[in-house]
Write a protein that holds these residues in place. Structure first.
Motif, PDB file in Angstrom:
ATOM      1  N   VAL A  98       0.996  -1.001   0.326  1.00  0.00           N
ATOM      2  CA  VAL A  98      -0.041   0.274   0.385  1.00  0.00           C
ATOM      3  C   VAL A  98       0.990   1.281   0.013  1.00  0.00           C
ATOM      4  O   VAL A  98      -0.129   2.363  -0.644  1.00  0.00           O
ATOM      5  N   TYR A  99       2.124   1.670   0.075  1.00  0.00           N
ATOM      6  CA  TYR A  99       2.833   2.120   0.387  1.00  0.00           C
ATOM      7  C   TYR A  99       3.510   3.504  -1.508  1.00  0.00           C
ATOM      8  O   TYR A  99       3.266   2.129  -2.503  1.00  0.00           O
ATOM      9  N   ARG A 100       3.372   4.378  -1.153  1.00  0.00           N
ATOM     10  CA  ARG A 100       4.170   4.737  -2.517  1.00  0.00           C
ATOM     11  C   ARG A 100       4.687   5.330  -1.712  1.00  0.00           C
ATOM     12  O   ARG A 100       4.955   6.212  -1.039  1.00  0.00           O
ATOM     13  N   ASP A 101       6.327   5.979  -2.872  1.00  0.00           N
ATOM     14  CA  ASP A 101       7.506   6.240  -2.346  1.00  0.00           C
ATOM     15  C   ASP A 101       6.940   8.709  -2.814  1.00  0.00           C
ATOM     16  O   ASP A 101       6.305   8.738  -2.843  1.00  0.00           O
ATOM     17  N   GLU A 102       8.156   8.985  -2.733  1.00  0.00           N
ATOM     18  CA  GLU A 102       7.777  10.620  -2.733  1.00  0.00           C
ATOM     19  C   GLU A 102       7.905  11.143  -4.160  1.00  0.00           C
ATOM     20  O   GLU A 102       6.722  12.126  -4.611  1.00  0.00           O
ATOM     21  N   HIS A 103       7.532   9.601  -5.173  1.00  0.00           N
ATOM     22  CA  HIS A 103       7.377  10.327  -6.407  1.00  0.00           C
ATOM     23  C   HIS A 103       5.603  10.337  -6.424  1.00  0.00           C
ATOM     24  O   HIS A 103       4.937  10.101  -8.153  1.00  0.00           O
ATOM     25  N   GLY A 104       4.781   9.259  -5.861  1.00  0.00           N
ATOM     26  CA  GLY A 104       3.712   8.851  -6.034  1.00  0.00           C
ATOM     27  C   GLY A 104       4.105   7.492  -6.582  1.00  0.00           C
ATOM     28  O   GLY A 104       2.900   7.060  -6.881  1.00  0.00           O
ATOM     29  N   ARG A 105       4.633   6.476  -6.666  1.00  0.00           N
ATOM     30  CA  ARG A 105       5.396   5.706  -7.110  1.00  0.00           C
ATOM     31  C   ARG A 105       4.855   4.256  -6.275  1.00  0.00           C
ATOM     32  O   ARG A 105       5.228   4.270  -5.486  1.00  0.00           O
ATOM     33  N   THR A 106       4.092   3.157  -6.820  1.00  0.00           N
ATOM     34  CA  THR A 106       3.687   2.482  -6.492  1.00  0.00           C
ATOM     35  C   THR A 106       3.672   0.891  -6.775  1.00  0.00           C
ATOM     36  O   THR A 106       4.913   0.462  -7.602  1.00  0.00           O
ATOM     37  N   ASP A 108       2.248  -1.698  -7.223  1.00  0.00           N
ATOM     38  CA  ASP A 108       1.127  -2.306  -8.012  1.00  0.00           C
ATOM     39  C   ASP A 108       1.427  -1.938  -9.436  1.00  0.00           C
ATOM     40  O   ASP A 108       1.106  -2.628 -10.231  1.00  0.00           O
ATOM     41  N   GLU A 109       2.314  -0.484  -9.749  1.00  0.00           N
ATOM     42  CA  GLU A 109       2.171  -0.210 -11.007  1.00  0.00           C
ATOM     43  C   GLU A 109       3.445  -0.313 -12.044  1.00  0.00           C
ATOM     44  O   GLU A 109       4.113   0.910 -12.544  1.00  0.00           O
ATOM     45  N   ALA A 110       4.642  -0.432 -11.173  1.00  0.00           N
ATOM     46  CA  ALA A 110       5.538  -0.508 -11.336  1.00  0.00           C
ATOM     47  C   ALA A 110       6.226  -0.770 -12.515  1.00  0.00           C
ATOM     48  O   ALA A 110       7.039   0.515 -13.041  1.00  0.00           O
ATOM     49  N   SER A 111       5.528  -1.662 -13.704  1.00  0.00           N
ATOM     50  CA  SER A 111       5.630  -2.003 -14.805  1.00  0.00           C
ATOM     51  C   SER A 111       6.061  -1.029 -15.907  1.00  0.00           C
ATOM     52  O   SER A 111       6.291  -0.267 -16.291  1.00  0.00           O
ATOM     53  N   GLN A 112       4.534   0.019 -15.040  1.00  0.00           N
ATOM     54  CA  GLN A 112       3.890   0.942 -16.095  1.00  0.00           C
ATOM     55  C   GLN A 112       4.676   2.597 -15.887  1.00  0.00           C
ATOM     56  O   GLN A 112       5.228   3.810 -16.508  1.00  0.00           O
ATOM     57  N   CYS A 113       4.464   2.954 -14.342  1.00  0.00           N
ATOM     58  CA  CYS A 113       5.721   3.514 -13.776  1.00  0.00           C
ATOM     59  C   CYS A 113       7.450   3.912 -13.407  1.00  0.00           C
ATOM     60  O   CYS A 113       7.772   5.176 -12.975  1.00  0.00           O
ATOM     61  N   GLY A 114       7.447   3.007 -12.646  1.00  0.00           N
ATOM     62  CA  GLY A 114       9.049   2.717 -12.623  1.00  0.00           C
ATOM     63  C   GLY A 114       8.922   2.452 -11.555  1.00  0.00           C
ATOM     64  O   GLY A 114       8.368   2.458 -10.312  1.00  0.00           O
ATOM     65  N   PHE A 115       9.749   1.438 -10.891  1.00  0.00           N
ATOM     66  CA  PHE A 115       9.816   1.094  -9.518  1.00  0.00           C
ATOM     67  C   PHE A 115       9.923   1.851  -8.464  1.00  0.00           C
ATOM     68  O   PHE A 115      10.633   2.541  -8.720  1.00  0.00           O
TER      69      PHE A 115
END
Length: 334
Positions: A98-106, A108-115
């Motif tokens: 459920v956690y996100r990094d400071e850029h909002g990346r997660t 769940d969506e690592a393959s689309q938005c970057g790890f």
């Protein structure tokens, strides 16, 4: 005598918690559609959480602890809240995803938005994704928020990471166990084998449950092993349990994304969790139960039928021909 009612109780987490509570003298009921995979000091209650009113009927006069191992979204939280008056403490299992990094990346969506690149370690105060129906993690957050916002009594959310233990349908350890059973002498690992993806034993989850019931606070707990081993260290711990050994070959970070050596713990950036709850030991100390169960559970059986969630990974996990070609090329270039 304290009593526990565990939804999804015949799965990996439920059995681990039931064993711990039964040892401490609790009366335990396991609620699920399928019977437990083994006998124990508990009673099975046939239960389909999709049926309206099923929980109130199954739980009867209530329980001191109501634990939900499969709570997924807001409707699941509402079902727990509907019987709150008859229970002393509600515990729901969520996920560290459920956690996100400071850029909002997660995750769940690592393959689309970057790890995502998280702080090391990730504490319980790390920002999460927004609640909603979009992904697994947004639904988990919606469940968490609904339960914690509306519970009148004691409620706790557990956030484990890469869970390991017997009776899993997603036993990541099989990635190494099968290679060792097949006699592989060299095992390549992406990212040099340095990847760290936090592990969580079912024993640690059981420890957190007992601690949460006794302490009552805080309302959100990460659940983690005492360490966060690298992928290479995970392999060595499994080898020690099996008394079978192979050379681990750390692959270069290039090319990206990796074409081989992608274990279930191979990630671009570390995912390491801290926890306010006590743990049950290190990965090496707690993983033998999972490894020994795996060896027995897959004996003379198609592993995909035993581990359907692991089999659903979107890449081939046992492409030995690709591995051999890569290792041969590395040997020629050395």
């Amino acid at each position: 005598m304290a009593s526990a009612f565990i939804i999804g109780g015949t799965g990996q987490i439920g059995i681990g918690v039931a064993k711990r509570l039964a040892r401490e003298g609790w009366t335990v009921r396991l609620a699920s559609r399928t019977p437990p995979p083994l006998e124990g000091l508990w009673r099975h209650v046939p239960f389909d959480h999709r049926e309206p009113g099923a929980l109130a009927t199954a739980i009867g006069h209530g329980a001191d602890l109501l634990m939900d191992c499969i709570a997924f979204d807001e409707p699941d939280a509402d079902k727990l809240l509907s019987v709150e008056a008859s229970v002393g403490h509600i515990i729901a299992v969520s996920s560290a995803s459920v956690y996100r990094d400071e850029h909002g990346r997660t995750l769940d969506e690592a393959s689309q938005c970057g790890f995502p690149c998280f702080p090391v370690p990730i504490g319980e105060n790390q920002p999460t994704v927004e609640p909603g129906p979009k992904t697994y993690s947004t639904r988990k957050v919606a469940m968490e928020k609904r339960l914690l916002d509306h519970a009148q009594g004691r409620a706790t959310i557990l956030r484990p990471a890469a869970i390991h233990g017997p009776y899993s349908k997603h036993a990541r350890e099989w990635w190494f166990v099968r290679r060792l059973l097949d006699g592989r002498q060299r095992i390549p690992l992406a990212y040099g084998g340095r990847s760290r993806f936090q592990t969580t034993s079912v024993a640690a989850i059981a420890e957190a449950v007992v601690w949460a019931v006794e302490e009552g606070e805080p309302s959100i707990l990460n659940v983690a092993d005492a360490d966060a081993p690298t992928a290479a260290e995970i392999g060595k711990a499994i080898m020690a349990t099996m008394d079978r050994y192979a050379d681990i070959v750390g692959l270069s970070d290039e090319p990206y994304p990796p074409s081989a050596g992608m274990s279930p713990w191979s990630v671009e950036c570390p995912v390491v969790c801290s926890s306010l709850a006590p743990n049950a030991g290190t990965y090496k100390e707690t993983v033998p139960d999972a490894v020994l169960w795996l060896i027995e559970a897959t004996r003379n059986r198609d592993w995909r039928s035993v581990l359907p969630q692991l089999a659903a990974y979107p890449w081939e996990q046992f492409d030995y021909e690709r591995e051999d070609n890569l290792l041969s090329a590395l040997s020629r270039s050395a």
